[in-house]
Design an enzyme around this catalytic site. Structure first.
Site, PDB file in Angstrom:
ATOM      1  N   SER A 184      94.079  88.513  96.767  1.00  0.00           N
ATOM      2  CA  SER A 184      93.159  89.474  96.142  1.00  0.00           C
ATOM      3  C   SER A 184      93.736  89.937  94.812  1.00  0.00           C
ATOM      4  O   SER A 184      94.938  89.812  94.574  1.00  0.00           O
ATOM      5  CB  SER A 184      93.006  90.702  97.042  1.00  0.00           C
ATOM      6  OG  SER A 184      94.184  91.512  96.951  1.00  0.00           O
ATOM      7  N   ASP A 185      92.882  90.482  93.983  1.00  0.00           N
ATOM      8  CA  ASP A 185      93.413  91.221  92.854  1.00  0.00           C
ATOM      9  C   ASP A 185      94.001  92.514  93.442  1.00  0.00           C
ATOM     10  O   ASP A 185      93.719  92.884  94.589  1.00  0.00           O
ATOM     11  CB  ASP A 185      92.323  91.494  91.813  1.00  0.00           C
ATOM     12  CG  ASP A 185      92.925  91.764  90.438  1.00  0.00           C
ATOM     13  OD1 ASP A 185      92.232  91.596  89.426  1.00  0.00           O
ATOM     14  OD2 ASP A 185      94.111  92.143  90.390  1.00  0.00           O
ATOM     15  N   TRP A 186      94.805  93.168  92.672  1.00  0.00           N
ATOM     16  CA  TRP A 186      95.599  94.287  93.184  1.00  0.00           C
ATOM     17  C   TRP A 186      94.707  95.475  93.526  1.00  0.00           C
ATOM     18  O   TRP A 186      94.121  96.090  92.649  1.00  0.00           O
ATOM     19  CB  TRP A 186      96.676  94.645  92.173  1.00  0.00           C
ATOM     20  CG  TRP A 186      97.994  93.963  92.398  1.00  0.00           C
ATOM     21  CD1 TRP A 186      99.233  94.554  92.510  1.00  0.00           C
ATOM     22  CD2 TRP A 186      98.238  92.556  92.556  1.00  0.00           C
ATOM     23  NE1 TRP A 186     100.216  93.614  92.698  1.00  0.00           N
ATOM     24  CE2 TRP A 186      99.633  92.383  92.762  1.00  0.00           C
ATOM     25  CE3 TRP A 186      97.420  91.416  92.541  1.00  0.00           C
ATOM     26  CZ2 TRP A 186     100.212  91.131  92.953  1.00  0.00           C
ATOM     27  CZ3 TRP A 186      97.996  90.172  92.738  1.00  0.00           C
ATOM     28  CH2 TRP A 186      99.368  90.025  92.941  1.00  0.00           C
ATOM     29  N   GLY A 187      94.579  95.740  94.798  1.00  0.00           N
ATOM     30  CA  GLY A 187      93.714  96.821  95.252  1.00  0.00           C
ATOM     31  C   GLY A 187      92.271  96.398  95.344  1.00  0.00           C
ATOM     32  O   GLY A 187      91.377  97.244  95.409  1.00  0.00           O
ATOM     33  N   GLY A 188      92.035  95.105  95.409  1.00  0.00           N
ATOM     34  CA  GLY A 188      90.656  94.607  95.368  1.00  0.00           C
ATOM     35  C   GLY A 188      90.086  94.187  96.698  1.00  0.00           C
ATOM     36  O   GLY A 188      89.151  93.379  96.752  1.00  0.00           O
TER      37      GLY A 188
END
Ligand code: GLC
Length: 743
Positions: free
Chosen positions: A265-269
């Site tokens: 995932s993208d960071w915090g996504g």
């Protein structure tokens, strides 16, 4: 590609297979499939806890292996234009090592401006060499989203407005990196084309536009270069978060394109447990809110079959067994930025600079005729390696424009003096929401005008910087910031001999600058050697050969999303940027955000301006040289597999140079709606003064297909195809027509 180039170049005939193979069936089995039995045996020995523990972040930039079984952690590093400095395991605080200063490679749009597959390959090699010295397994790059908006905050990081150019360079970056031991992570999959509300926006896009415009760079890097990693984007597509998007992750990426690697995932996504893991997400980064204990519980409760966990673990282990881990005792032991990589950065920079205008042949500068040079502009002394929230580079070195010009004129007797001219737009300004579009600073302007008056030549270094163009927010304008237009008017009144160098990663409104500059160049955020490369072009050691990877519109309102009033969307969500919230440990509301209506469909960039007959300032593919090229003898034909184009290209000037031959196709008689022309292949050709070369381009007919929404598949429409050979999308030099037979 580099190897192929050397082979064909020797023959004097350049064979070009088209730049990407969108839509073809997977041509080969992934290199990741060589360990299936070993992986099966490993999984059989794992506990459920150990498996789930691999599916989420361990530290900020790592995910866990299984130490008991000798499976090393996965170590990630931002890219895409330099290996990011080491930070504390669970914070964003730099460790301050002495050995983690990296090469700052020219950013994405600069690489794209080279239109060179060979340089893109070398770029991937350079990134991988540094990643390995730093102990990294996977580079978080290349960043390959299409530049839909001239104001997109990460336009500088991405490649082009065109899918074929983006795809070709993505393939080579991936090959170069993975041939040298570092996995890539193609980002941000998919349709992450704006920064405003990037963590909540819901993209509404036609299937045809998604397939023909936005997915091709990802598809080509998977099918042609066997990319090992993909990063799911923050946004939604048609109502589903990218990190839990069954269509994007399982059906298209894996089932259709044959992807066998891992999706992070993208960071915090991440936004769910069951949805994410079943739709094809392998690793939640950087935390474990959804794919840690919650996932373990979901398996134990029978909601998620353990077979799904085994599949996700298998996909990770394929990458783990393909990429040799670097023992911690060997990482960060030597300075990672080595001369070999700096040389690559220099090559890319020198081939990226775009000469937009050169009235009266003011360039190249002859030091014998110019004794006093005024270098004016904050960007002449500004380093661009850091900044803009995310992927900055702690660069071992970065030669600024002023340093480069000073270096190259050492001992020439030319006096070089600098004035700041306009104020620096800083991170503090950005966080204080101070607009970069302010009036000129009277004091700085007066000093600069004074210096211009007493000089033979003015080199104005303007444009944006890494706080004007940034991850996390889009620009609100393409105007030159900090009152540069006003300053340029004043400078021209004092001394009309102005060379304007624009340091930027994205389009700018240069209408006023063009009126008062005798020559103008785009010099990008051009990496560790950028200043030297610029000086080499200004002084004629290198003929400029860059070509614009995106259109410079006459005004922002002419660009498709603005013209259709589908961007900017409603007032920005007040939840703040998803990444900044993560860093600030603010729990951003996961509410749904605005809808981004991609109403322009396939008419992105030059496809819009050409087809709608909207004049532009500088067209896609534009770039001048210090020499001139003649195109002749075009012959085109097609069989049932390829379209062939052969032409002669000669350098008629007195200087060596490199030209990018661009092949576009148009289908005026088509039964379906199409852009006036579309890039289908390109080739960078080096020619000595007076030299002539034959150029052969062959394009698989698959690349002429369009996405048929009714059939939900690619279709090749028979009929007449115009072949347009140009030195830019609007400077067509030769044309031909072929017939595609019905199949
Ligand atoms: C950021 C960016 C992504 C980057 C990641 C880690 O939000 O969107 O490109 O790789 O987080 O820094």
């Amino acid at each position: 590609m580099k190897r192929i180039n050397q082979l064909f170049a020797l023959s004097g005939i350049l064979i070009v297979s088209a730049a990407c193979t969108t839509g073809q069936k997977p041509e080969k089995v992934s290199a990741l499939m060589g360990h299936e039995e070993e992986i099966t045996a490993l999984i059989a020995r794992m506990t459920l806890e150990e498996k789930v523990n691999m599916l989420h972040g361990k530290h900020m930039f790592s995910s866990a292996g299984v130490e008991r079984l000798g499976i090393a952690d996965m170590e990630y590093a931002d890219g895409p234009f330099g290996i990011r400095e080491e930070m504390e395991p669970n914070s964003w605080k730099p460790l301050g090592l002495a050995t983690d200063s990296a090469t700052f490679f020219p950013t994405g749009s600069a690489l794209a401006a080279t239109w060179s597959e060979a340089l893109a390959y070398d770029y991937g090699v350079g990134m991988a060499k540094e990643a390995r010295l730093r102990g990294k397994d996977m580079i978080l790059g290349p960043a390959i989203n299409i530049q839909r908006l001239p104001t997109g905050g990460r336009t500088y990081e991405y490649l082009s407005e065109d899918p074929v150019l983006s795809a070709a360079l993505s393939v080579q970056y991936t090959l170069g990196s993975q041939d040298n031991g570092a996995a890539v992570c193609l980002k941000h999959y998919a349709l992450n084309n704006q920064e405003n509300d990037r963590g909540s926006i819901d993209v509404k896009v036609s299937a045809r536009a998604m397939r023909e415009i936005y997915l091709p760079p990802f598809e080509a890097a998977v099918r042609e270069a066997d990319a090992y990693g993909v990063m799911a984007a923050y946004n939604k597509v048609e109502g589903y978060w990218c990190s839990e998007n069954e269509l994007l992750l399982n059906r298209i990426l894996r089932d259709e394109w044959g992807f066998r690697g891992m999706v992070i995932s993208d960071w915090g996504g991440v936004h769910s447990t069951v949805g994410a893991v079943t739709s094809g997400l392998n690793v939640e980064m950087p935390g474990s809110r959804y794919m840690g204990a919650a996932l373990l519980d979901s398996v134990k409760a029978g909601v998620v079959p353990e077979s799904v966990i085994d599949t996700r673990v298998r996909e990770i282990l394929r990458v783990r067994l393909a990429i040799a881990p670097v023992p911690a005792t060997e990482a960060n032991k030597v300075m990672s930025s080595l001369p070999a990589q700096q040389q690559i950065a220099d090559e890319v920079a020198a081939h990226s600079i775009v000469l937009l205008t050169n009235d009266g042949d003011l360039l190249p500068i002859d030091p014998m005729k110019v004794k006093r040079i005024a270098v004016i502009g904050d960007n002449a002394v500004r380093r661009q390696s850091q900044g803009g929230v995310g992927a900055g580079v702690k660069a071992l070195r970065e030669v600024t424009p002023l340093e480069g010009i000073t270096n190259r004129l050492q001992g020439s007797g030319v006096t070089i003096r600098w004035a700041q001219g306009y104020r620096y737009y800083s991170m503090r300004d950005r966080y204080a929401r101070v607009s970069p579009y302010s009036d000129a600073d009277p004091k700085l302007m007066a000093e600069a005008v004074q210096l211009a008056k007493s000089s033979d030549l003015v080199i104005f270094v303007g444009g944006n910087n890494r706080e004007v163009e940034t991850e996390g927010s889009d620009r609100t304008s393409i105007t030159l910031p900090m009152g540069q237009d006003e300053l340029l008017q004043q400078l021209a009144a004092a001394n009309p001999r102005i060379v304007a160098v624009m340091v930027t990663g994205a389009p700018l409104d240069l209408r006023r600058a063009q009126q008062v500059s005798l020559a103008m160049l785009i010099s990008w955020f051009n990496g560790s050697e950028g200043g030297n490369a610029l000086a080499d072009v200004l002084l004629g050691k290198v003929s400029p050969s860059g070509k614009l990877p995106f259109t410079f519109p006459l005004q922002l309102e002419d660009s498709p999303a603005y013209s259709l009033k589908v961007y900017p969307q409603q007032a920005r969500q007040q939840q703040g940027d998803v990444f900044v919230n993560l860093v600030d440990k603010k729990e951003a509301a996961q509410e749904s955000g605005p809808v981004a209506d991609y109403a322009e469909g396939i008419f992105v960039g030059y496809r819009w301006f050409d087809t709608k007959e909207v004049p532009v300032l500088y067209p896609f593919g534009h770039g001048l040289s210090y020499t001139t090229f003649t195109y002749s003898d075009l012959q085109v034909r097609a069989d049932d597999t390829y379209l062939y184009a052969t032409l002669q290209l000669s350098n008629d000037g007195s200087r060596n140079g490199e030209e990018v031959v661009q092949l576009y196709v148009g289908r005026p008689g088509s039964k379906i709606e199409r852009p006036l022309k579309e890039l289908k292949a390109f080739r960078r050709i080096a020619l000595q003064a007076g030299e002539k070369k034959a150029v052969e381009i062959q394009i698989p007919l698959e690349k002429l297909r369009h996405w048929d929404e009714a059939a939900n598949d690619w279709k090749l429409e028979p009929g007449s195809v115009d072949v347009l050979i140009g030195s830019s999308s609007q400077n067509i030099r030769l044309t031909g027509t072929v017939q595609i037979a019905a199949r």
